[in-house]
Design an enzyme around this catalytic site. Structure first.
Site, PDB file in Angstrom:
ATOM      1  N   ASN A 201      27.643  29.701  45.954  1.00 27.02           N
ATOM      2  CA  ASN A 201      28.454  29.467  44.759  1.00 27.02           C
ATOM      3  C   ASN A 201      27.496  28.969  43.679  1.00 27.02           C
ATOM      4  OD1 ASN A 201      30.096  28.385  42.791  1.00 27.02           O
ATOM      5  ND2 ASN A 201      31.452  27.295  44.218  1.00 27.02           N
TER       6      ASN A 201
ATOM      7  N   ARG B  46      30.517  33.630  45.191  1.00 23.85           N
ATOM      8  CA  ARG B  46      31.445  33.439  44.091  1.00 23.85           C
ATOM      9  C   ARG B  46      30.846  34.153  42.890  1.00 23.85           C
ATOM     10  NH1 ARG B  46      32.469  27.901  40.782  1.00 23.85           N
ATOM     11  NH2 ARG B  46      33.972  28.741  39.318  1.00 23.85           N
TER      12      ARG B  46
ATOM     13  N   HIS C  34      38.934  30.078  37.764  1.00 21.08           N
ATOM     14  CA  HIS C  34      39.236  29.153  38.876  1.00 21.08           C
ATOM     15  C   HIS C  34      40.044  29.841  39.967  1.00 21.08           C
ATOM     16  CE1 HIS C  34      38.725  25.481  36.000  1.00 21.08           C
ATOM     17  NE2 HIS C  34      37.635  25.653  36.729  1.00 21.08           N
TER      18      HIS C  34
ATOM     19  N   ARG D 137      34.436  20.968  27.053  1.00 19.37           N
ATOM     20  CA  ARG D 137      35.040  22.096  26.322  1.00 19.37           C
ATOM     21  C   ARG D 137      36.349  21.671  25.657  1.00 19.37           C
ATOM     22  NH1 ARG D 137      34.929  26.123  31.332  1.00 19.37           N
ATOM     23  NH2 ARG D 137      33.765  24.481  32.378  1.00 19.37           N
TER      24      ARG D 137
ATOM     25  N   GLU E 168      36.332  26.088  47.194  1.00 18.16           N
ATOM     26  CA  GLU E 168      36.115  27.450  46.694  1.00 18.16           C
ATOM     27  C   GLU E 168      35.319  28.293  47.683  1.00 18.16           C
ATOM     28  OE1 GLU E 168      36.249  26.718  41.920  1.00 18.16           O
ATOM     29  OE2 GLU E 168      34.365  26.267  42.910  1.00 18.16           O
TER      30      GLU E 168
END
Ligand code: ADP
Length: 394
Positions: free
Chosen positions: A13, A93, A181, A241, A379
């Site tokens: 990932n 990923r 996500h 962000r 994940e």
């Protein structure tokens, strides 16, 4: 793809400043080892490894100043030299799968060319993901590799949920809401039935609240709406962000303030969010510990934005049967969960303060109409599961 009894699946990932990895037993999907390298680009460090095969990294020291490429190479080199490690597949990923990839895909040259063409849609992430794929191919030339996309989970969204109200010619060129996500949401969709029973089949909002943050509205475990958009800049306020803002503000900064696109990008991607509003830190822990009014205002705005966007997700779902918190802030900050839950009281959500403070899996009061859950993000497991699904016994 073939597998033997002792075979393991490697999951990589690669983020914008980190490379996380995990090894899973291919048959049982039992995690054998997890770890990561963080701070790439500033002070890259190996954060250690945990699990039954953590000894593979005993005494491991990452060379100073390691780039993404060097860190990945260092990691793969250690794995290659390990005895008794029989890798049968690698799963990655990959942030962007574009409009076409709605499921994991076995990587070949054609797939790589397609994924390279998507680099402009995710310039801070996609190149690292693809470099990791190439590095694994070099280390184990015949190892099958699978790409799992952050965008894929959202391809089940109805067309209207994917459209922006822009000229259709631009929509036809792929300027749509992709959402991100997705691997985190896939994991929640996988585990929620065991945790929440029938609720999992209903109308569920999942809040992934980490450095990046987004919401996903799910029905029967499939995405029907999400807050991130064409890029991962949209939606909730995040660590650095801004999330959703008036596009007119962007134009104003360029046209009236004379800023370049790069300067505006720097402000919106790296100097906004919790960091920008507080002027102190992008880390929720630092803000929670601060007495400064601006720290409190940043945290208040964070929760307010989650509640506002959650309202929009409830509308997309036509009601709400369960709400799930996941990722760093969602899993660990009882205070922020409490602020958000208060704002959701109108849905029938009601927190049990003690359960919340104890970080239990179910944190709602027994008589709440909408149960609230806290579930750890993972994940890597959905990637290993997808890779295992492609394997056939030897
Ligand atoms: P990423 O999106 O990089 O995977 P994480 O899911 O690890 O990030 O989430 C990182 C965020 O979680 C940071 O804002 C951090 O401050 C926050 N966080 C971690 N632990 C806690 C805690 N105990 N209380 C509040 N926030 C926390």
């Amino acid at each position: 793809m073939m597998r033997t009894e002792d075979a393991a699946i490697l999951v990589l990932n690669a983020g914008s400043s980190s490379v996380k990895f995990a090894l899973f037993q291919a048959d049982t999907l039992e995690p054998l080892c997890r770890g990561g390298i963080e701070g790439i680009g500033s002070r890259a460090q190996f954060g250690g490894a945990a699990g039954a095969k953590a000894h593979l990294f005993d005494g491991a020291v990452l060379p100073e100043g390691s780039s993404h490429e060097a860190a990945t190479h260092w990691l793969l080199d250690r794995l290659r030299r390990a005895d008794n490690l029989d890798l049968c597949a690698a799963g990655h990923r990959v942030v962007h799968g574009g409009p076409d990839f709605s499921a994991p895909v076995v990587i070949d040259d054609v797939v790589m060319t397609t994924l390279e063409a998507l680099i402009p849609l995710a310039p801070a992430h996609q190149p690292h993901n693809l470099a990791a794929i190439r590095a694994v191919a070099k280390a184990w030339p015949s190892l099958p590799q699978l790409a799992c996309f952050d965008t894929a989970f959202h391809r089940t969204m109805p067309r209207l949920a994917q459209l922006f109200a822009i000229p259709h010619a631009l929509t036809d060129q792929g300027l749509v809401r992709y959402g991100f996500h997705g691997l985190s949401y896939q994991h929640i969709a996988d585990v929620l039935p065991d945790i929440a029973g029938d609720c999992a089949k209903g109308r569920v909002i999942v809040a992934h609240l980490g450095h990046g943050a987004s919401l996903c509205a799910m029905r029967e475990g499939r995405s029907v709406a999400t807050t991130m958009g064409f890029t991962a800049l949209d939606g909730l306020m995040m660590g650095m962000r801004c999330g959703s803002i008036d596009a007119g503000l962007v134009l104003y900064l360029i046209e009236q303030r004379g800023m370049t696109a790069a300067e505006v990008s720097e402000i919106l991607n790296r100097r906004s969010g919790l960091l920008g509003v507080s002027g102190i830190s992008n880390d929720a822990r630092t803000l929670l510990a601060s007495e400064e009014p601006r720290a409190a205002e940043a945290l208040d705005l964070f929760a307010y934005r989650v509640v506002r966007e959650a309202g929009s997700m409830v509308a997309a779902l036509g009601g709400l049967d369960a709400f799930v918190f996941t990722a760093g802030i969602g899993e660990r900050s009882a205070r922020i969960r409490a602020d958000i839950s208060r704002g959701l009281a109108w849905t029938g959500a009601r927190l049990d303060e003690d359960r919340n403070a104890a970080n239990l899996t179910c944190i709602s009061a027994d008589d709440a109409k909408v149960p609230l859950y806290v579930i750890s993000a993972d994940e890597e497991l959905p990637i290993a599961r997808a890779a295992a699904g492609q394997l056939v016994p030897a």
